[in-house]
Design an enzyme around this catalytic site. Sequence first.
Site, PDB file in Angstrom:
ATOM      1  N   HIS A 249      -5.708   4.097   0.110  1.00  0.00           N
ATOM      2  CA  HIS A 249      -5.881   4.238   1.299  1.00  0.00           C
ATOM      3  C   HIS A 249      -5.839   5.462   2.158  1.00  0.00           C
ATOM      4  CE1 HIS A 249      -1.398   4.557   0.613  1.00  0.00           C
ATOM      5  NE2 HIS A 249      -1.254   4.669   1.850  1.00  0.00           N
ATOM      6  N   HIS A 250      -5.426   6.289   1.418  1.00  0.00           N
ATOM      7  CA  HIS A 250      -5.669   7.816   2.083  1.00  0.00           C
ATOM      8  C   HIS A 250      -6.931   8.344   1.828  1.00  0.00           C
ATOM      9  CE1 HIS A 250      -2.310   8.074   4.369  1.00  0.00           C
ATOM     10  NE2 HIS A 250      -1.361   7.677   3.421  1.00  0.00           N
TER      11      HIS A 250
ATOM     12  N   HIS B  72       2.324  10.375  -3.094  1.00  0.00           N
ATOM     13  CA  HIS B  72       2.668   8.880  -3.142  1.00  0.00           C
ATOM     14  C   HIS B  72       1.561   7.754  -3.610  1.00  0.00           C
ATOM     15  CE1 HIS B  72       1.213   8.548   1.098  1.00  0.00           C
ATOM     16  NE2 HIS B  72       1.170   6.976   0.837  1.00  0.00           N
TER      17      HIS B  72
ATOM     18  N   ASP C 289      -3.943   0.725   8.754  1.00  0.00           N
ATOM     19  CA  ASP C 289      -2.811   1.693   8.577  1.00  0.00           C
ATOM     20  C   ASP C 289      -2.932   2.579   9.668  1.00  0.00           C
ATOM     21  OD1 ASP C 289      -0.906   2.923   7.202  1.00  0.00           O
ATOM     22  OD2 ASP C 289      -2.036   4.214   6.360  1.00  0.00           O
TER      23      ASP C 289
ATOM     24  N   LYS D  58       5.888   5.498  -1.805  1.00  0.00           N
ATOM     25  CA  LYS D  58       7.023   6.317  -0.694  1.00  0.00           C
ATOM     26  C   LYS D  58       8.433   6.214  -1.494  1.00  0.00           C
ATOM     27  CE  LYS D  58       4.228   6.665   3.445  1.00  0.00           C
ATOM     28  NZ  LYS D  58       4.085   6.556   5.004  1.00  0.00           N
TER      29      LYS D  58
ATOM     30  N   HIS E 288       0.829  -1.467  -0.013  1.00  0.00           N
ATOM     31  CA  HIS E 288       0.015   0.016  -0.133  1.00  0.00           C
ATOM     32  C   HIS E 288       0.792   1.130  -0.194  1.00  0.00           C
ATOM     33  CE1 HIS E 288       0.750  -0.097   4.282  1.00  0.00           C
ATOM     34  NE2 HIS E 288       0.378   1.062   4.440  1.00  0.00           N
ATOM     35  N   ASP E 289       2.040   1.221   0.576  1.00  0.00           N
ATOM     36  CA  ASP E 289       3.072   2.440   0.768  1.00  0.00           C
ATOM     37  C   ASP E 289       4.003   2.417  -0.419  1.00  0.00           C
ATOM     38  OD1 ASP E 289       2.864   3.084   4.249  1.00  0.00           O
ATOM     39  OD2 ASP E 289       1.877   3.996   2.600  1.00  0.00           O
TER      40      ASP E 289
END
Length: 345
Positions: free
Chosen positions: A262-263, A238, A291, A213, A209-210
Amino acid sequence: MDQSSDKKAFILTIDDDEINNMLLAAILEEEYEVVSVKSGEKAIEFLKGRKPDLILLDLNMPGMNGFQVLEYLKQDKELKEIPVIMLTAEVDQETEVKGIQSGAFDFLHKPYIPTLILTHVHRTLELISLQKKMQERIELQIKATMDQLSSSKRLFRQMVFALAKTIDAKDPYTNGHSQRVADYSREIAFRAGKSKNYQRKIFFIALLHDIGKIGVSGQVLNKPDKLTPHEYSSIKAHPIIGSSILSSVREMEELQVGARSHHERYDGTGYPDGLAGKAIPEKARIIAVADVYDAMTSKRSYRDILPQEVVREELVKAKGTQLDPKFTDIMLQMIDEDVEYRMHE
């Protein structure tokens, strides 16, 4: 921009003001090939024959305005990946938010400052080039490993874990974050009655998910002080970077769902797409809960692990605003069962 090639990047400027077009060309043409058109309609006609590396698009034009042209570009599978910098005389945060949500890469304000224009153009082309190289490297790594392994499932699993470790290595304070979020997400899915296949998928989706970054400076990720607006903008990019990187992975096309969404917030105030409620993909809603929990129960550069009662209180506050109520309730149940506060270890 890739400096290893002698070929100049091709930039299309779209502005109904001929003087603005001439000014942009004068600033850019020493380093880039520049073509200018005076309307959205002419731009669309031009793009049928040639695809630029970057588009500079005026916001306010007669006929098709900048937002309408941008919408056309993003709906065309051949043109949607072209980065677009919006040009405007307005200094309006709402306009910029709308532009970014519609797919604009950046904004430039009139009157034009040559050094600023060149900086934005350089940065945009370099970032796009970096994303393409990263996608190519991932694809090459996948291909090389597939030549050595007979099982594509084994390959996929190894690739995902390797990438997850690469992401976490950028920030020593959140080492293991991706693995923990994946574990929590899978447990939430299990408690929600999801199938074993669903649980397997969300585990891998959460692991990456990240991944966006990778495209964010380590200095920004590890900064102990408050971020500047520019630094925060790079952080907010990101999810889009991650979605772009994972779009080339065919083993599980859903991988990019977690990276991109996810944000997003349940009340619609999140990013990058401003989705709300059940319009946010379900797996992304589960990952968001996991998260947030891990963010509060992990040591950060600017604070220690939060007490469990504080974590629980913050999740209750986020329920229905930031986070999906159903999956937040499941996480609250997991917290209540964790009487010794060891789940995060």
